[in-house]
Design a protein around this motif. Structure first.
Motif, short mmCIF file in Angstrom:
data_model
loop_
_atom_site.label_atom_id
_atom_site.label_comp_id
_atom_site.label_asym_id
_atom_site.label_seq_id
_atom_site.Cartn_x
_atom_site.Cartn_y
_atom_site.Cartn_z
N UNK A 1 6.00 -6.60 -2.98
CA UNK A 1 7.42 -6.57 -2.67
C UNK A 1 8.30 -6.22 -3.85
N UNK A 2 7.81 -6.41 -5.07
CA UNK A 2 8.64 -6.14 -6.25
C UNK A 2 8.52 -4.70 -6.73
N UNK A 3 7.54 -3.94 -6.22
CA UNK A 3 7.26 -2.60 -6.71
C UNK A 3 7.89 -1.56 -5.78
N UNK A 4 8.82 -0.80 -6.29
CA UNK A 4 9.49 0.21 -5.46
C UNK A 4 8.64 1.48 -5.39
N UNK A 5 8.86 2.31 -4.35
CA UNK A 5 8.13 3.58 -4.28
C UNK A 5 8.34 4.43 -5.53
N UNK A 6 9.57 4.45 -6.03
CA UNK A 6 9.85 5.25 -7.22
C UNK A 6 9.03 4.77 -8.41
N UNK A 7 8.90 3.47 -8.57
CA UNK A 7 8.10 2.92 -9.68
C UNK A 7 6.63 3.27 -9.53
N UNK A 8 6.19 3.41 -8.29
CA UNK A 8 4.79 3.74 -8.03
C UNK A 8 4.53 5.24 -7.98
N UNK A 9 5.58 6.03 -8.16
CA UNK A 9 5.42 7.48 -8.11
C UNK A 9 5.30 8.04 -6.71
N UNK A 10 5.88 7.34 -5.73
CA UNK A 10 5.81 7.76 -4.32
C UNK A 10 7.19 8.20 -3.87
N UNK B 1 9.74 -3.30 -0.90
CA UNK B 1 8.70 -2.85 -1.81
C UNK B 1 7.81 -1.80 -1.17
N UNK B 2 6.56 -1.79 -1.59
CA UNK B 2 5.61 -0.82 -1.03
C UNK B 2 5.09 -1.30 0.32
N UNK B 3 4.77 -0.33 1.18
CA UNK B 3 4.10 -0.65 2.44
C UNK B 3 2.60 -0.78 2.18
N UNK B 4 1.92 -1.41 3.11
CA UNK B 4 0.47 -1.58 2.96
C UNK B 4 -0.24 -0.24 2.87
N UNK B 5 0.16 0.71 3.68
CA UNK B 5 -0.53 2.00 3.66
C UNK B 5 -0.32 2.72 2.33
N UNK B 6 0.83 2.47 1.68
CA UNK B 6 1.07 3.10 0.38
C UNK B 6 0.20 2.48 -0.70
N UNK B 7 0.04 1.17 -0.66
CA UNK B 7 -0.85 0.52 -1.63
C UNK B 7 -2.28 0.97 -1.40
N UNK B 8 -2.69 1.05 -0.15
CA UNK B 8 -4.05 1.49 0.17
C UNK B 8 -4.31 2.88 -0.39
N UNK B 9 -3.33 3.78 -0.21
CA UNK B 9 -3.50 5.14 -0.72
C UNK B 9 -3.58 5.15 -2.24
N UNK B 10 -2.75 4.37 -2.90
CA UNK B 10 -2.79 4.30 -4.35
C UNK B 10 -4.10 3.71 -4.86
N UNK B 11 -4.65 2.75 -4.10
CA UNK B 11 -5.89 2.09 -4.51
C UNK B 11 -7.14 2.88 -4.11
N UNK B 12 -6.97 3.85 -3.25
CA UNK B 12 -8.12 4.65 -2.82
C UNK B 12 -9.02 3.94 -1.83
N UNK B 13 -8.44 3.07 -0.99
CA UNK B 13 -9.22 2.38 0.04
C UNK B 13 -8.54 2.62 1.38
N UNK B 14 -9.25 2.31 2.45
CA UNK B 14 -8.67 2.51 3.77
C UNK B 14 -7.56 1.50 4.02
N UNK B 15 -6.66 1.88 4.92
CA UNK B 15 -5.57 0.97 5.27
C UNK B 15 -6.12 -0.31 5.88
N UNK B 16 -7.16 -0.19 6.69
CA UNK B 16 -7.76 -1.35 7.34
C UNK B 16 -8.33 -2.31 6.30
N UNK B 17 -9.02 -1.74 5.30
CA UNK B 17 -9.64 -2.60 4.28
C UNK B 17 -8.55 -3.27 3.45
N UNK B 18 -7.55 -2.49 3.05
CA UNK B 18 -6.49 -3.10 2.24
C UNK B 18 -5.73 -4.15 3.03
N UNK C 1 11.65 -0.48 6.18
CA UNK C 1 11.77 -1.85 6.66
C UNK C 1 11.41 -2.88 5.61
N UNK C 2 10.79 -2.44 4.52
CA UNK C 2 10.43 -3.35 3.43
C UNK C 2 11.04 -2.85 2.13
#
Length: 304
Positions: A16-25, A36-53, A33-34
């Motif tokens: 919730x504290x990390x903005x898309x701009x800070x993450x390079x998105x 901070x970052x959405x779950x799918x954005x963190x999953x993409x950054x981490x290189x894992x599936x949305x379901x797994x994240x 609606x949030x």
């Protein structure tokens, strides 16, 4: 809160504290609606599936590999302390609900630890445990924290002093920072020692008795605390700006030694000398050591 709840709250607060701009998105033009970052954005950054994240984000770290933990930590831009905390939470998740770490004895210091403290004459030295108790000190260490020994509660405890004793706001010129750091250290220790009943009881007590503590605890911030500078306003010698270094005592598990020194030639160095002279005329060290001995005796009886 159980392990899954702790994981969920911690990761959610970091996301919730990390903005898309800070993450390079690219945040896009549609309303988010949030904050901070959405779950799918963190999953993409981490290189894992949305379901797994999503499983991880909901608090389930059972079986999650170190590589995935590292990838999530990078995606969320965790500090080293936060990364360590995530690993601690994962270790607890993989222990299982029925596994409990051994309870450290309150008297767990070797006699040589006190000898080491007493050999330090140019600085204030203390040994604390995971619950922020002062369990041993040299004379200058007891003198530095003498305000904590003016009450009757033993053992002297940093957290109770900061949040429950009005004198702490005079002792720490920047009380807000001292309070933040204290909770961040305590939160990290709770992650490292999740089955320490006395630590859990302390957190519960402070949460009930202090709104200031409860608000900070809910933030899920953690901190490594091994070196830096601290400011004090001692009732006997005035302002002190001291450099501290802390080290875990491997032969005394659950204990950390912290040594405070002053910059040579500074007014704080003269303040420490005055504090040493003042301590020689007071009974703080004697009273504190007698109280520590009584605590050890009670702990030994409880363990018997």
């Amino acid at each position: 809160m159980d392990n899954r709840g702790e994981v969920r709250a911690f990761i959610s607060s970091r996301r919730g504290r990390l903005t898309p701009e800070q993450a390079g998105i690219d945040p896009g033009t549609t309303r988010r609606r949030v904050t901070g970052l959405r779950r799918d954005e963190v999953a993409r950054l981490a290189g894992v599936s949305v379901e797994y994240y999503t499983r991880v984000d909901r608090g389930n770290l059972t079986g999650v590999s170190e590589n995935v933990l590292d990838a999530v930590a990078r995606a969320l831009q965790l500090t080293q302390a936060e990364h360590d905390h995530l690993r601690d939470l994962a270790r607890t998740a993989n222990l299982g609900a029925k596994v409990r770490s051994p309870k450290p004895r309150a008297s767990g210091l070797r006699p040589t630890a006190q000898h080491l403290l007493d050999s330090i004459t140019g600085g204030a030295a203390i040994i604390g445990n995971t619950r922020m108790d002062i369990v041993a000190a040299n004379e200058l260490g007891f003198a530095l924290y003498s305000e904590m020994y003016r009450g009757t509660a033993r053992p002297a405890n940093h957290s109770r002093f900061i949040f429950l004793d009005p004198r702490a706001r005079d002792f720490y010129p920047d009380w807000e920072r001292a309070a933040n750091v204290n909770v961040e250290i305590l939160r990290r220790e709770a992650g490292r020692s999740p089955f320490d009943r006395q630590l859990t009881d302390l957190v519960g007590e402070l949460s009930v008795r202090s709104d200031e503590f409860r608000i900070r605890w809910a933030a899920h911030d953690v901190r490594r605390h091994y070196s830096g500078a601290k400011h004090f306003r001692h009732s006997a010698v005035g302002a002190l700006e001291l450099v501290y270094h802390a080290m875990d005592l491997e032969d005394d598990p659950g204990h950390t030694m912290t040594v405070y020194t002053a910059v040579p030639g500074s007014s704080s160095e003269e303040g420490l000398r005055l504090l040493s002279s003042w301590a020689a005329t007071e009974n703080i060290a004697v009273i504190a050591r007698e109280g520590a001995a009584r605590n050890i005796a009670r702990a030994d009886r409880a363990d018997a």
